[in-house]
Motif scaffolding. Structure first.
Motif, PDB file in Angstrom:
ATOM      1  N   ALA A  98       4.764  -1.323  -9.200  1.00  0.00           N
ATOM      2  CA  ALA A  98       4.302  -2.277  -8.359  1.00  0.00           C
ATOM      3  C   ALA A  98       3.184  -2.571  -8.662  1.00  0.00           C
ATOM      4  CB  ALA A  98       4.428  -1.549  -6.913  1.00  0.00           C
ATOM      5  N   ILE A 101       3.058  -4.974 -11.520  1.00  0.00           N
ATOM      6  CA  ILE A 101       3.596  -6.391 -11.303  1.00  0.00           C
ATOM      7  C   ILE A 101       2.583  -7.215 -10.538  1.00  0.00           C
ATOM      8  CG2 ILE A 101       5.178  -7.481  -9.515  1.00  0.00           C
ATOM      9  CD1 ILE A 101       7.350  -5.356 -10.510  1.00  0.00           C
ATOM     10  N   ALA A 102       1.798  -6.552  -9.605  1.00  0.00           N
ATOM     11  CA  ALA A 102       0.815  -7.069  -8.840  1.00  0.00           C
ATOM     12  C   ALA A 102      -0.322  -7.571  -9.629  1.00  0.00           C
ATOM     13  CB  ALA A 102       0.227  -6.213  -7.641  1.00  0.00           C
ATOM     14  N   LYS A 105       1.035 -10.511 -11.863  1.00  0.00           N
ATOM     15  CA  LYS A 105       0.974 -11.680 -11.127  1.00  0.00           C
ATOM     16  C   LYS A 105      -0.273 -12.381 -10.863  1.00  0.00           C
ATOM     17  CE  LYS A 105       4.469 -12.260  -7.291  1.00  0.00           C
ATOM     18  NZ  LYS A 105       4.698 -11.797  -6.263  1.00  0.00           N
TER      19      LYS A 105
ATOM     20  N   ASN B  61      -1.634  -8.867  -4.750  1.00  0.00           N
ATOM     21  CA  ASN B  61      -0.534  -8.711  -3.528  1.00  0.00           C
ATOM     22  C   ASN B  61       0.498  -7.808  -4.126  1.00  0.00           C
ATOM     23  OD1 ASN B  61       0.561  -9.300  -1.120  1.00  0.00           O
ATOM     24  ND2 ASN B  61       1.864 -10.895  -2.107  1.00  0.00           N
ATOM     25  N   LEU B  62       0.303  -6.541  -3.454  1.00  0.00           N
ATOM     26  CA  LEU B  62       1.356  -5.514  -3.952  1.00  0.00           C
ATOM     27  C   LEU B  62       2.650  -5.727  -3.381  1.00  0.00           C
ATOM     28  CD1 LEU B  62      -0.749  -2.316  -3.364  1.00  0.00           C
ATOM     29  CD2 LEU B  62       0.268  -3.118  -5.597  1.00  0.00           C
ATOM     30  N   PRO B  63       3.745  -5.818  -4.095  1.00  0.00           N
ATOM     31  CA  PRO B  63       5.169  -5.933  -3.650  1.00  0.00           C
ATOM     32  C   PRO B  63       5.741  -5.058  -2.741  1.00  0.00           C
ATOM     33  CG  PRO B  63       5.208  -5.416  -5.826  1.00  0.00           C
ATOM     34  CD  PRO B  63       3.874  -5.394  -5.540  1.00  0.00           C
ATOM     35  N   VAL B  64       5.259  -3.844  -2.903  1.00  0.00           N
ATOM     36  CA  VAL B  64       5.932  -2.680  -1.844  1.00  0.00           C
ATOM     37  C   VAL B  64       4.617  -2.141  -1.291  1.00  0.00           C
ATOM     38  CG1 VAL B  64       8.082  -2.446  -2.723  1.00  0.00           C
ATOM     39  CG2 VAL B  64       6.388  -1.136  -3.722  1.00  0.00           C
TER      40      VAL B  64
END
Lengths: 113, 241
Positions: A98, A101-102, A105, B61-64
């Motif tokens: 996570a 990914i953050a 992005k 922005n963290l997805p979880v």
């Protein structure tokens, strides 16, 4: 006699079900090994009726059914602990993923801006 | 001039996040500081993320939802990867006033500490928290002093400034829940220097605390355990080397 047939049939069915799960790819082999071993023990004792009494005597357990309960509870506890370890590892992996990914992005959006 | 990342973890902070970021921004302009504000949105389910996008900051922005520790660690990773000299953690709920920031930076420059902690309990001014919480914090003070021989009056304070050495450490491992007291043990075990500076804090400006009522018992228990485990873990690692 009737209980023996029931035990044999149900433990064999269980064994086949585990096999089917592995074939369909729903159960990873490393987890399946534990289940197969446990089920084989069940099959063994449902065929070999005197076995339980002999093993109980070997361990000094007074009544054979107690032997079954102790064995089963112990196996379940170990397996639960193993699952907790697996879940902790997965949680750690999810966290790292996570975060990656953050961060990626954010980098990507900065490039596009 | 050192490059500083101000890390603001935010979970459902729509009431306060804008003022927190704007205050930080104006303080850094006024004092001529090289500060980049990094807001880490921990998968909020209110309008926090939309607000953050329009603010003068780096928005992650963290997805979880990872919890406070995971969110702050994301900010630390950003700071480490982008070559910042320092990272300062600032809560998204407005507890840490931006105008106290220069105090941290000054104290760090004067003393050269790896970790500089802003403490409410040195000058005993500003918002002092409830008696119950102060008792808990006092208990941690003694526990930490007993284990790693350093006196930290405000071990639960998230208002701290850490340098690259400490950044490398926390990017590797940072606790998920209530990370602050445990991190002190981690730093000390790795021979990093630390000190405190008096700051004022405010009552939270919005949102609800993660610690209160029954949760405070869990908090005490969990933090004590993790402090002890971190203490033992880093001990055995040293012996293995």
């Amino acid at each position: 006699m009737r209980i023996q047939v029931l035990a044999i049939v149900s433990s064999l069915l269980f064994l086949f079900y585990i096999g089917a799960l592995i074939i369909k790819g729903k159960l990873r082999e490393e987890y399946a090994i534990m289940w197969i071993v446990c089920t084989l023990v069940l099959v063994l004792f449902s065929f070999w009726r005197d076995g339980l009494a002999i093993v109980s005597k070997l361990f000094g357990v007074f009544s054979p059914p107690n032997m079954v309960f102790i064995g089963a509870i112990f196996a379940i506890l170990i397996y639960l602990l193993h699952l907790s370890v697996v879940v902790s590892k997965l949680q750690e992996h999810t966290k790292t993923l996570a975060q990656e990914i953050a961060l990626l992005k954010q980098k990507e959006e900065k490039k596009n801006a | 001039m050192p490059r500083i990342a101000a890390i603001v973890p935010a979970y459902n902070e729509e009431e306060s996040i804008a003022s927190v970021v704007n205050e930080l921004h104006s303080v850094s302009v006024q004092n001529n500081l090289d500060i980049v504000i990094v807001v880490v949105n921990d998968c909020s389910n209110d309008s926090t993320w939309n607000l953050v996008l329009s603010l003068p900051c780096v928005a992650i922005n963290l997805p979880v939802n990872l919890g406070i520790g995971g969110a702050v660690q994301t900010g630390f990773k950003h700071a480490l990867q982008n070559g910042f000299d320092f990272a300062i953690q600032i809560d998204g709920d407005g507890q840490h006033p931006a105008e106290e920031l220069p105090k941290l930076i000054l104290a760090q420059q004067r003393n050269g500490w790896n970790i500089t902690i802003g403490s409410r309990f040195i000058d005993k001014t500003g918002f002092q928290s409830s008696t119950l919480r102060r008792t808990g914090i006092n208990y941690f003070k003694h526990l930490i002093r007993l284990l790693v021989n350093v006196t930290i009056t405000d071990s639960t304070s998230g208002f701290r400034m850490i340098d690259r050495k400490a950044l490398q450490l926390v990017c590797d491992y940072y606790p998920d829940e209530y990370p602050e007291p445990e991190a002190i043990i981690l730093y000390r075990k790795n021979n990093l220097s630390m000190g405190e500076v008096a700051v004022n804090m405010r009552q939270r400006q919005g949102g609800i605390s993660s610690i209160g009522g029954r949760a405070s018992i869990y908090y005490m228990f969990k933090v004590t355990l993790s402090i002890l485990f971190t203490f033992i873990k880093t001990n055995s690692k040293k012996q293995a080397r």
